[in-house]
Write a protein that holds these residues in place. Structure first.
Motif, PDB file in Angstrom:
ATOM      1  N   GLN A 111      41.578  46.513  23.145  1.00 51.93           N
ATOM      2  CA  GLN A 111      41.200  47.201  21.910  1.00 51.93           C
ATOM      3  C   GLN A 111      42.337  48.102  21.427  1.00 51.93           C
ATOM      4  N   ILE A 178      28.005  38.901  20.112  1.00 52.15           N
ATOM      5  CA  ILE A 178      27.729  39.900  19.072  1.00 52.15           C
ATOM      6  C   ILE A 178      28.232  41.267  19.519  1.00 52.15           C
ATOM      7  N   ARG A 179      28.015  41.588  20.786  1.00 50.01           N
ATOM      8  CA  ARG A 179      28.507  42.867  21.312  1.00 50.01           C
ATOM      9  C   ARG A 179      30.030  42.947  21.222  1.00 50.01           C
ATOM     10  N   VAL A 181      32.067  41.325  19.181  1.00 48.70           N
ATOM     11  CA  VAL A 181      32.470  41.442  17.782  1.00 48.70           C
ATOM     12  C   VAL A 181      32.197  42.845  17.254  1.00 48.70           C
ATOM     13  N   SER A 182      31.061  43.411  17.637  1.00 56.21           N
ATOM     14  CA  SER A 182      30.717  44.748  17.141  1.00 56.21           C
ATOM     15  C   SER A 182      31.689  45.803  17.667  1.00 56.21           C
ATOM     16  N   LEU A 183      32.152  45.643  18.907  1.00 61.55           N
ATOM     17  CA  LEU A 183      33.115  46.597  19.467  1.00 61.55           C
ATOM     18  C   LEU A 183      34.433  46.539  18.707  1.00 61.55           C
ATOM     19  N   TYR A 184      34.892  45.345  18.402  1.00 60.58           N
ATOM     20  CA  TYR A 184      36.128  45.218  17.641  1.00 60.58           C
ATOM     21  C   TYR A 184      35.934  45.621  16.187  1.00 60.58           C
ATOM     22  N   GLY A 185      34.714  45.492  15.690  1.00 58.78           N
ATOM     23  CA  GLY A 185      34.432  45.858  14.312  1.00 58.78           C
ATOM     24  C   GLY A 185      34.670  47.328  14.017  1.00 58.78           C
ATOM     25  N   GLN A 186      34.607  48.158  15.048  1.00 57.42           N
ATOM     26  CA  GLN A 186      34.879  49.583  14.850  1.00 57.42           C
ATOM     27  C   GLN A 186      36.269  49.808  14.257  1.00 57.42           C
ATOM     28  N   GLN A 221      33.345  55.587  22.259  1.00 51.87           N
ATOM     29  CA  GLN A 221      32.160  54.795  21.899  1.00 51.87           C
ATOM     30  C   GLN A 221      32.128  53.479  22.674  1.00 51.87           C
ATOM     31  N   THR A 222      33.274  52.841  22.779  1.00 53.84           N
ATOM     32  CA  THR A 222      33.353  51.574  23.498  1.00 53.84           C
ATOM     33  C   THR A 222      32.994  51.761  24.958  1.00 53.84           C
ATOM     34  N   TRP A 229      25.479  48.960  28.615  1.00 52.53           N
ATOM     35  CA  TRP A 229      25.125  47.556  28.807  1.00 52.53           C
ATOM     36  C   TRP A 229      25.214  47.165  30.279  1.00 52.53           C
TER      37      TRP A 229
END
Length: 256
Positions: A111, A178-179, A181-186, A221-222, A229
């Motif tokens: 990341q 989905i998880r 993608v959402s982490l990278y979406g930040q 956050q990550t 999880w």
């Protein structure tokens, strides 16, 4: 689109001069493909911008499709220099560690490399437009195939494996993906829609101080989400059915 033949190169002492000519043609093509798109950009324009004659372009790349392929390969190779070290390190961690902290650190390292690439890698407006056009799906498919094979697939595969091992799921589980993608979406929001993201924060730019805040917040956050999880996965595995029961979506709808 037909597969282009292997590119020709000068023999003997002509390598250095030939490589320089080839590089100029690729840079000119990226600029014109970015500004006009594959269909509208002509080989004559590319050759003129590169300062070569049309036969030289044909000599190195055969045709316009060959030029486009070379542009995608050049950009993929450039991007991969950023991610290769952290992907290789993450693969080694997956093979040698079960410790959640090591796995989380490996994901965050990827990341961080993404943040470094987005915030500091030199990119021209033409390069950005080239990627945008490729993502739109209106350019030759070979560009997406090259970027997928050389950058996106290896990066996404190792990232999905990390999230899966941390959370006790399968790498191809839709929830895992989905998880990821959402982490990278930040971070991606600041790359894809920077004006909107900066407007929300009331920032005009991301200076050094704001970059520290952005990156540290995303890391925290990550780390928190991955640990959560992991805890959920461990609790599910320890349940009476050993986590065999499928996930159920919690409904908040009231009945009656």
């Amino acid at each position: 689109m037909n597969e282009t033949r292997r590119l020709r190169r000068p023999a003997e002492g002509g390598y250095a001069r030939g490589d320089e000519t080839r590089r100029r043609i690729i840079e000119a093509a990226i600029e014109l493909f970015g500004e006009k798109g594959f269909t509208a950009a002509s080989t004559r324009e590319i050759a003129a911008l590169a300062g070569v004659n049309a036969p030289a372009l044909q000599y190195y790349f055969e045709n316009k499709e060959g030029v486009f392929r070379a542009c995608a390969e050049s950009m993929a190779d450039d991007v991969w220099t950023t991610f290769a070290p952290v992907v290789e390190s993450a693969q080694a961690t997956l093979e040698t560690h079960d410790d959640v902290d090591a796995l989380v650190d490996a994901f965050i390292a990827i990341q961080d490399a993404l943040a470094e690439r987005m915030l500091h890698a030199p990119k021209t407006s033409s390069q950005k437009l080239f990627f945008m056009r490729e993502q739109s799906g209106h350019e030759p498919q070979i560009g997406s195939e090259i970027l997928e094979a050389r950058v996106r697939r290896p990066l996404n595969q190792v990232s999905a494996r990390l999230v899966a091992k941390i959370s006790g799921s399968a790498p191809d589980d839709p929830v895992t993906l989905i998880r990821m993608v959402s982490l990278y979406g930040q971070l991606m929001l600041f790359h894809i829609a920077p004006r909107s993201a900066l407007s929300i924060l009331g920032w005009s730019e991301i200076d050094a101080e704001k970059e520290v805040l952005l990156r540290s917040t995303v890391r925290e956050q990550t780390r928190a989400l991955l640990r959560m999880w992991h805890s959920e996965g461990a609790a599910l595995a320890a349940s009476p059915d050993g986590g065999a029961a499928p996930r159920r979506r919690t409904s908040t709808r009231r009945t009656g």
